[in-house]
Design a protein around this motif. Structure first.
Motif, PDB file in Angstrom:
ATOM      1  N   SER A  81      22.319 -17.209  -1.977  1.00  0.00           N
ATOM      2  CA  SER A  81      21.128 -16.701  -2.645  1.00  0.00           C
ATOM      3  C   SER A  81      20.085 -16.332  -1.594  1.00  0.00           C
ATOM      4  N   SER A  82      19.312 -15.297  -1.868  1.00  0.00           N
ATOM      5  CA  SER A  82      18.277 -14.861  -0.932  1.00  0.00           C
ATOM      6  C   SER A  82      16.903 -15.171  -1.508  1.00  0.00           C
ATOM      7  N   PRO A  83      16.197 -16.136  -0.941  1.00  0.00           N
ATOM      8  CA  PRO A  83      14.865 -16.475  -1.461  1.00  0.00           C
ATOM      9  C   PRO A  83      13.813 -15.417  -1.153  1.00  0.00           C
ATOM     10  N   TRP A  84      14.167 -14.402  -0.359  1.00  0.00           N
ATOM     11  CA  TRP A  84      13.195 -13.384   0.060  1.00  0.00           C
ATOM     12  C   TRP A  84      13.375 -12.067  -0.681  1.00  0.00           C
ATOM     13  N   ARG A  85      14.364 -11.987  -1.547  1.00  0.00           N
ATOM     14  CA  ARG A  85      14.695 -10.716  -2.185  1.00  0.00           C
ATOM     15  C   ARG A  85      13.507 -10.132  -2.961  1.00  0.00           C
ATOM     16  N   HIS A  86      12.732 -10.989  -3.593  1.00  0.00           N
ATOM     17  CA  HIS A  86      11.623 -10.510  -4.414  1.00  0.00           C
ATOM     18  C   HIS A  86      10.508  -9.889  -3.575  1.00  0.00           C
ATOM     19  N   ASP A  87      10.552 -10.060  -2.263  1.00  0.00           N
ATOM     20  CA  ASP A  87       9.524  -9.488  -1.392  1.00  0.00           C
ATOM     21  C   ASP A  87       9.734  -7.997  -1.141  1.00  0.00           C
ATOM     22  N   PHE A  88      10.868  -7.446  -1.568  1.00  0.00           N
ATOM     23  CA  PHE A  88      11.231  -6.063  -1.250  1.00  0.00           C
ATOM     24  C   PHE A  88      11.220  -5.216  -2.523  1.00  0.00           C
ATOM     25  N   PRO A  89      10.127  -4.504  -2.785  1.00  0.00           N
ATOM     26  CA  PRO A  89       9.984  -3.802  -4.067  1.00  0.00           C
ATOM     27  C   PRO A  89      11.030  -2.724  -4.323  1.00  0.00           C
TER      28      PRO A  89
ATOM     29  N   LEU B 208      20.060  -1.207  -8.248  1.00  0.00           N
ATOM     30  CA  LEU B 208      20.413  -0.836  -6.877  1.00  0.00           C
ATOM     31  C   LEU B 208      21.052  -2.000  -6.143  1.00  0.00           C
ATOM     32  N   VAL B 209      22.190  -1.731  -5.521  1.00  0.00           N
ATOM     33  CA  VAL B 209      22.826  -2.660  -4.582  1.00  0.00           C
ATOM     34  C   VAL B 209      22.734  -1.992  -3.212  1.00  0.00           C
ATOM     35  N   TYR B 210      21.818  -2.456  -2.387  1.00  0.00           N
ATOM     36  CA  TYR B 210      21.525  -1.773  -1.131  1.00  0.00           C
ATOM     37  C   TYR B 210      22.314  -2.398   0.007  1.00  0.00           C
ATOM     38  N   LEU B 211      23.342  -1.685   0.459  1.00  0.00           N
ATOM     39  CA  LEU B 211      24.202  -2.150   1.550  1.00  0.00           C
ATOM     40  C   LEU B 211      24.194  -1.129   2.687  1.00  0.00           C
ATOM     41  N   ASP B 212      22.989  -0.658   3.028  1.00  0.00           N
ATOM     42  CA  ASP B 212      22.844   0.326   4.101  1.00  0.00           C
ATOM     43  C   ASP B 212      21.719  -0.080   5.053  1.00  0.00           C
ATOM     44  N   THR B 213      21.605  -1.366   5.288  1.00  0.00           N
ATOM     45  CA  THR B 213      20.541  -1.891   6.141  1.00  0.00           C
ATOM     46  C   THR B 213      20.671  -1.421   7.581  1.00  0.00           C
ATOM     47  N   ALA B 214      21.906  -1.188   8.054  1.00  0.00           N
ATOM     48  CA  ALA B 214      22.084  -0.735   9.436  1.00  0.00           C
ATOM     49  C   ALA B 214      21.465   0.637   9.658  1.00  0.00           C
ATOM     50  N   ALA B 215      21.356   1.431   8.589  1.00  0.00           N
ATOM     51  CA  ALA B 215      20.698   2.736   8.706  1.00  0.00           C
ATOM     52  C   ALA B 215      19.189   2.567   8.679  1.00  0.00           C
ATOM     53  N   THR B 216      18.694   1.851   7.680  1.00  0.00           N
ATOM     54  CA  THR B 216      17.274   1.543   7.556  1.00  0.00           C
ATOM     55  C   THR B 216      17.127   0.286   6.716  1.00  0.00           C
ATOM     56  N   ALA B 217      16.455  -0.697   7.254  1.00  0.00           N
ATOM     57  CA  ALA B 217      16.201  -1.916   6.498  1.00  0.00           C
ATOM     58  C   ALA B 217      15.074  -1.672   5.506  1.00  0.00           C
ATOM     59  N   GLN B 218      15.199  -2.250   4.310  1.00  0.00           N
ATOM     60  CA  GLN B 218      14.133  -2.135   3.333  1.00  0.00           C
ATOM     61  C   GLN B 218      12.855  -2.828   3.843  1.00  0.00           C
ATOM     62  N   THR B 219      11.730  -2.466   3.252  1.00  0.00           N
ATOM     63  CA  THR B 219      10.437  -2.904   3.751  1.00  0.00           C
ATOM     64  C   THR B 219       9.789  -3.894   2.794  1.00  0.00           C
ATOM     65  N   PRO B 220       9.376  -5.056   3.275  1.00  0.00           N
ATOM     66  CA  PRO B 220       8.710  -6.028   2.390  1.00  0.00           C
ATOM     67  C   PRO B 220       7.306  -5.567   2.010  1.00  0.00           C
ATOM     68  N   LEU B 221       6.819  -6.107   0.929  1.00  0.00           N
ATOM     69  CA  LEU B 221       5.514  -5.718   0.398  1.00  0.00           C
ATOM     70  C   LEU B 221       4.396  -5.991   1.395  1.00  0.00           C
TER      71      LEU B 221
END
Length: 410
Positions: free
Chosen positions: A8-16, A27-40
């Motif tokens: 489980s990821s306790p930080w998932r809710h930080d990424f809108p 959305l199932v985002y499995l492309d972090t190596a291209a660009t990581a999502q940005t936290p709020l």
């Protein structure tokens, strides 16, 4: 077997952005190596700058300009601390990893290497760490030598030793492969290079979000990475320059902020490093966003993040082993959160299109690493890559999508 609690990821809710729906599916985002999502928190920091602090830096004596300058220079201190640079003045802000590498090519390599000198690159490099050296080789009559990748997707020190001659002056190597996820023991490579007075640039774009980086321990001459790989904004990058190397690097772009005094016709003198390498108005908001991203990561702890990602990676590899016709590329001893694969015999683009239909975002193609893809005997591969926000549900959706795609295509 990894437990559900660990996944489980306790930080998932930080990424809108992860609340987005794709084709009416979560959305199932499995492309972090291209660009990581940005936290709020990063988004808010950039918005605060535009709403309350917006001004140029290093140019004004009014309050907004002085505040913007102070805050940007504070981020330089943060970056230095994050990678354990000896001083903030060893940090140059760029628009990304690519510009940072080109800066080294156009300053250090162009100024220090002579016709007949050799540059060693590896088969697993991103094009950003290949093409600039090819361009310099053509312009300066230099020789490019290629360090081959082993069948397991690794680099052997013995192969590097075999390439080095008394004309070898520069080594460019990735810390973590953007395709295979291989974590290279670059410190070992640098120690060997030191014995032969070879300068080393390390591409850390895929490393800084997965593990602790200590440039003084590595003893590299140059280390480069991008903010958007580190949960920050695009258009912002970092070049670390080892003490003593600035003196061998003339400025490469002229303009504002990089000068001390401009005298016509040819009497211009330049600012001190790193400012002499930062011509023009920088991406101030992006730099402040990078600082917020570093704060966010440090508040959690990079070791905590890495442990979570290692568990996710292990779980995904376990699940993939139970699916026939999935070919995974590379078996490195240490791997960051990236898996390159194909669903045999189907083309990666077709598979990626079906993944998107199920709301799963992966990367397909040559991944800006054509020589490595060719070494794998492919012209295109799929890549799933993970971040701190990836959880078990993401992996389960990914695996379920593969089963659906197999049923449709077989």
């Amino acid at each position: 077997m990894t437990t559900v609690h660990q996944l489980s990821s306790p930080w998932r809710h930080d990424f809108p952005a992860l609340n987005t729906k794709v084709h009416d599916k979560p959305l199932v985002y499995l492309d972090t190596a291209a660009t990581a999502q940005t936290p709020l928190s990063v988004i808010r920091r950039m918005n605060d700058f535009y709403q309350h602090e917006y001004a140029n830096v290093h140019r004004g004596i009014h309050q907004l300009s002085m505040t913007a300058t102070e805050n940007m220079e504070q981020v330089r201190q943060q970056v230095a601390g994050y990678i354990n640079a000896p001083d903030a003045q060893n940090i140059v802000f760029t628009k990304g990893t690519t510009e940072a590498i080109n800066l080294v090519a156009q300053t250090f390599v162009k100024n220090q290497l002579k016709p007949g000198d050799e540059i060693i690159v590896t088969e697993m490099e991103h094009h950003a760490n290949l093409v600039p050296w090819q361009m310099m080789a053509q312009a300066g009559q230099l020789t490019i030598k290629v360090w081959p990748v082993t069948p397991s997707g690794e680099l052997e020190v013995s192969d590097l030793k075999a390439l080095i001659t008394d004309r070898t002056k520069f080594l460019a190597v990735t810390h973590v492969s953007n395709v295979l996820g291989t974590i290279n023991p670059v410190r070992d490579y640098i120690q060997l290079a030191r014995q032969h007075q070879i300068a080393v640039l390390v591409d850390g774009a895929q490393a800084v979000l997965h593990q602790q980086t200590d440039v003084q321990d590595l003893d590299c001459d140059f280390y480069v990475f991008s903010a958007h790989k580190l949960y920050g904004p695009t258009g912002t990058g970092v070049l670390y320059v080892k003490p003593g190397r600035y003196e061998q690097m003339p400025p490469w772009e002229g303009g504002g902020a990089m000068i001390k005094k401009v005298i016509l016709p040819t009497g211009t003198t330049y600012n001190h490093p790193p400012l002499c390498f930062e011509a023009g108005t920088p991406n101030i908001a992006g730099i402040l966003g990078l600082g917020a991203a570093i704060d966010y990561i440090r508040n959690i702890g990079i070791d905590v993040i890495r442990s979570h990602e290692d568990n996710i990676l292990r779980y995904c590899l376990e699940q993939l082993q139970h699916i026939g016709d999935v070919e995974i590329y590379g078996t490195p001893k240490t791997r960051a959160g990236t898996i390159a694969f194909n669903l045999i015999p189907h083309h990666a683009y077709d598979v990626g299109t079906f993944f998107d239909h199920y709301g799963v975002a992966i990367r397909t193609g040559h991944h800006c690493a054509m020589p490595l893809i060719e070494k794998l005997g492919q012209n295109s591969v799929c890549r799933a890559s993970f971040g701190m926000y990836t959880d078990q549900q993401d992996i389960d959706c990914f695996i379920a999508a593969i089963h659906h795609i197999k049923a449709l295509l077989d």
